[in-house]
Write an enzyme that holds these catalytic residues in place. Structure first.
Site, PDB file in Angstrom:
ATOM      1  N   SER A   1      37.238  94.075  73.131  1.00 25.99           N
ATOM      2  CA  SER A   1      36.139  94.324  74.079  1.00 25.99           C
ATOM      3  C   SER A   1      36.478  95.443  75.064  1.00 25.99           C
ATOM      4  O   SER A   1      37.575  95.511  75.602  1.00 25.99           O
ATOM      5  CB  SER A   1      35.822  93.050  74.861  1.00 25.99           C
ATOM      6  OG  SER A   1      34.912  93.357  75.904  1.00 25.99           O
TER       7      SER A   1
ATOM      8  N   SER B   1      34.721  95.790  77.792  1.00 30.07           N
ATOM      9  CA  SER B   1      34.221  95.364  79.105  1.00 30.07           C
ATOM     10  C   SER B   1      35.301  95.306  80.184  1.00 30.07           C
ATOM     11  O   SER B   1      35.024  95.673  81.325  1.00 30.07           O
ATOM     12  CB  SER B   1      33.506  94.025  78.984  1.00 30.07           C
ATOM     13  OG  SER B   1      32.285  94.209  78.294  1.00 30.07           O
TER      14      SER B   1
ATOM     15  N   THR C   1      30.220  87.369  74.654  1.00 31.68           N
ATOM     16  CA  THR C   1      30.055  88.199  73.461  1.00 31.68           C
ATOM     17  C   THR C   1      30.138  87.319  72.217  1.00 31.68           C
ATOM     18  O   THR C   1      30.112  86.082  72.306  1.00 31.68           O
ATOM     19  CB  THR C   1      31.048  89.390  73.483  1.00 31.68           C
ATOM     20  OG1 THR C   1      30.726  90.268  72.408  1.00 31.68           O
ATOM     21  CG2 THR C   1      32.493  88.959  73.371  1.00 31.68           C
TER      22      THR C   1
ATOM     23  N   LYS D   1      26.692  84.164  72.212  1.00 34.72           N
ATOM     24  CA  LYS D   1      25.527  84.603  72.995  1.00 34.72           C
ATOM     25  C   LYS D   1      24.349  83.627  72.919  1.00 34.72           C
ATOM     26  O   LYS D   1      23.545  83.556  73.847  1.00 34.72           O
ATOM     27  CB  LYS D   1      25.073  85.990  72.543  1.00 34.72           C
ATOM     28  CG  LYS D   1      25.981  87.115  73.014  1.00 34.72           C
ATOM     29  CD  LYS D   1      25.379  88.456  72.602  1.00 34.72           C
ATOM     30  CE  LYS D   1      26.088  89.615  73.276  1.00 34.72           C
ATOM     31  NZ  LYS D   1      25.396  90.886  73.056  1.00 34.72           N
TER      32      LYS D   1
ATOM     33  N   ASP E   1      13.879  84.730  82.038  1.00 32.69           N
ATOM     34  CA  ASP E   1      12.793  84.905  81.062  1.00 32.69           C
ATOM     35  C   ASP E   1      13.217  85.872  79.959  1.00 32.69           C
ATOM     36  O   ASP E   1      12.916  85.692  78.794  1.00 32.69           O
ATOM     37  CB  ASP E   1      11.548  85.482  81.749  1.00 32.69           C
ATOM     38  CG  ASP E   1      10.912  84.462  82.679  1.00 32.69           C
ATOM     39  OD1 ASP E   1      11.297  83.270  82.607  1.00 32.69           O
ATOM     40  OD2 ASP E   1      10.048  84.856  83.487  1.00 32.69           O
TER      41      ASP E   1
ATOM     42  N   ASP F   1      21.302  93.418  77.925  1.00 31.89           N
ATOM     43  CA  ASP F   1      21.410  94.406  76.848  1.00 31.89           C
ATOM     44  C   ASP F   1      20.177  95.315  76.788  1.00 31.89           C
ATOM     45  O   ASP F   1      20.302  96.530  76.596  1.00 31.89           O
ATOM     46  CB  ASP F   1      21.592  93.716  75.488  1.00 31.89           C
ATOM     47  CG  ASP F   1      22.998  93.164  75.307  1.00 31.89           C
ATOM     48  OD1 ASP F   1      23.942  93.714  75.913  1.00 31.89           O
ATOM     49  OD2 ASP F   1      23.159  92.180  74.547  1.00 31.89           O
TER      50      ASP F   1
ATOM     51  N   ALA G   1      17.061  94.044  62.343  1.00 32.34           N
ATOM     52  CA  ALA G   1      16.314  92.926  62.930  1.00 32.34           C
ATOM     53  C   ALA G   1      17.251  91.797  63.336  1.00 32.34           C
ATOM     54  O   ALA G   1      16.891  90.623  63.312  1.00 32.34           O
ATOM     55  CB  ALA G   1      15.267  92.420  61.931  1.00 32.34           C
ATOM     56  N   GLY G   2      18.470  92.158  63.749  1.00 32.35           N
ATOM     57  CA  GLY G   2      19.440  91.154  64.189  1.00 32.35           C
ATOM     58  C   GLY G   2      19.352  90.945  65.699  1.00 32.35           C
ATOM     59  O   GLY G   2      18.331  91.260  66.331  1.00 32.35           O
TER      60      GLY G   2
ATOM     61  N   ALA H   1      20.850  92.481  68.194  1.00 35.86           N
ATOM     62  CA  ALA H   1      20.711  93.694  68.997  1.00 35.86           C
ATOM     63  C   ALA H   1      19.270  94.196  68.954  1.00 35.86           C
ATOM     64  O   ALA H   1      18.734  94.664  69.968  1.00 35.86           O
ATOM     65  CB  ALA H   1      21.669  94.767  68.489  1.00 35.86           C
TER      66      ALA H   1
ATOM     67  N   TYR I   1      28.665 102.765  68.682  1.00 36.41           N
ATOM     68  CA  TYR I   1      29.354 103.772  69.507  1.00 36.41           C
ATOM     69  C   TYR I   1      30.784 104.016  69.043  1.00 36.41           C
ATOM     70  O   TYR I   1      31.554 104.719  69.694  1.00 36.41           O
ATOM     71  CB  TYR I   1      29.318 103.395  70.999  1.00 36.41           C
ATOM     72  CG  TYR I   1      29.942 102.066  71.328  1.00 36.41           C
ATOM     73  CD1 TYR I   1      31.306 101.932  71.489  1.00 36.41           C
ATOM     74  CD2 TYR I   1      29.149 100.936  71.469  1.00 36.41           C
ATOM     75  CE1 TYR I   1      31.884 100.716  71.778  1.00 36.41           C
ATOM     76  CE2 TYR I   1      29.717  99.707  71.775  1.00 36.41           C
ATOM     77  CZ  TYR I   1      31.071  99.606  71.927  1.00 36.41           C
ATOM     78  OH  TYR I   1      31.625  98.392  72.198  1.00 36.41           O
TER      79      TYR I   1
END
Ligand code: ATR
Length: 276
Positions: free
Chosen positions: A19, A21, A66, A70, A82, A107, A133-134, A136, A223
């Site tokens: 990660s 992060s 992560t 999630k 929401d 995200d 269509a996952g 993300a 990325y």
């Protein structure tokens, strides 16, 4: 007398060592002179709830979540935003002073903020083509609709999943077969790759890209590498291109602000620090 506590944050996942992060948030902590820390937390599924409930007692003000937790953390949180509900997943937990755990998903915010910082894209520019269509894709679609996009052309190798998203998110979504992906790339004002194709160690994205033209904005959530085939070909075709690292950086902004009380900046210095 209560002792002054150093605010802590971290990222929970399995695996989590890769990660970026920690680099992101530690850079901001240092830049803003905040006494605090951010650590990777490798947690196995059976321990997830207990770990999350224990962290606030140890000075944690929140955590990122992560893969693969999630979705699971939504059941553990006392309160779900929401946005996270619509996306069906959370990437950020805030441990509130009253003891409640708040779950959010930043995200989609990160996706839009990156696009807006690095291109002239506007929601009114025309249809958006979304590849994949996952999980993300759900965040991207929710953000695009919230931004006011009136048409999303969605394609996915497994068409059922794209049809499921249309069912959930509504008629602004038009589903197109994966073999037709080249056509929607040509028609769209914005093209977004949300699949893992093109990522180091994954197959290449083979969608025909000869329809790309100047004026289109093209972005890849991948990325690593920074310059994917999609972005390379888009740039060669004269499109405006936005790489995926910015989304990672921007999704951290609302989280850092909620945890540490400072709204951090995303700039080149941060990009370099996170790339290492
Ligand atoms: P994420 O949370 O990153 O979106 P995911 O939910 O596993 O991860 O979704 C991965 C996406 O990449 C999906 O759209 C997936 O397509 P399928 O739904 O058909 O699996 C897409 N993807 C992964 N490998 C692919 C491949 N070899 N060809 C086409 N699409 C692929």
């Amino acid at each position: 007398m209560t002792e002054h506590r150093i605010p802590l944050a971290g990222v929970i996942g399995n695996p989590v060592a890769h990660s970026r992060s920690p680099r992101l948030h530690k850079h901001w902590l240092k830049r803003y002179g905040i006494e605090g820390d951010y650590v990777p937390l490798h947690v196995v599924e059976d321990d997830l709830e207990q770990v999350i409930r224990t962290l606030p007692k140890m000075g944690f003000v929140g955590v990122n979540i992560t893969i693969p937790y999630k979705v699971a953390v939504m059941q553990i949180a006392d309160q779900v935003s929401d946005r996270a509900t619509l996306i069906g997943a959370a990437n950020t937990l805030i441990f509130r002073k009253d003891g409640k755990i708040h779950a959010d998903n930043t995200d989609g915010y990160g996706f839009l903020a990156n696009l807006r910082q690095n291109s002239r894209w506007e929601a009114t520019a025309g249809p958006a083509a979304v590849l994949g269509a996952g999980g993300a894709a759900r965040a991207v679609i929710e953000a695009l609709l919230e931004a006011g996009v009136t048409e999303i052309l969605l394609t996915n190798r497994t068409r059922d999943k794209a049809d499921g998203l249309r069912h959930e998110f509504g008629s602004k979504i038009t589903v197109v077969d994966w073999v037709q992906a080249g056509n929607i790339v040509e028609e769209a004002a914005l093209v977004v790759n949300t699949t893992s194709l093109g990522m180091t160690g994954h197959p290449e994205l083979r969608v025909p890209l000869d329809g790309l033209q100047p004026g289109q904005v093209v972005t890849d959530l991948v990325y690593s590498p920074l310059q994917t085939r999609l972005l390379r070909e888009a740039e060669a075709a004269g499109c405006s291109v936005v790489d995926g690292l910015g989304m990672l950086l921007h999704q951290g902004v609302p989280a850092f602000e909620r945890w540490f009380g400072v709204r951090p900046e995303v700039d080149d210095e941060l990009r370099i620090a996170v790339l290492g």
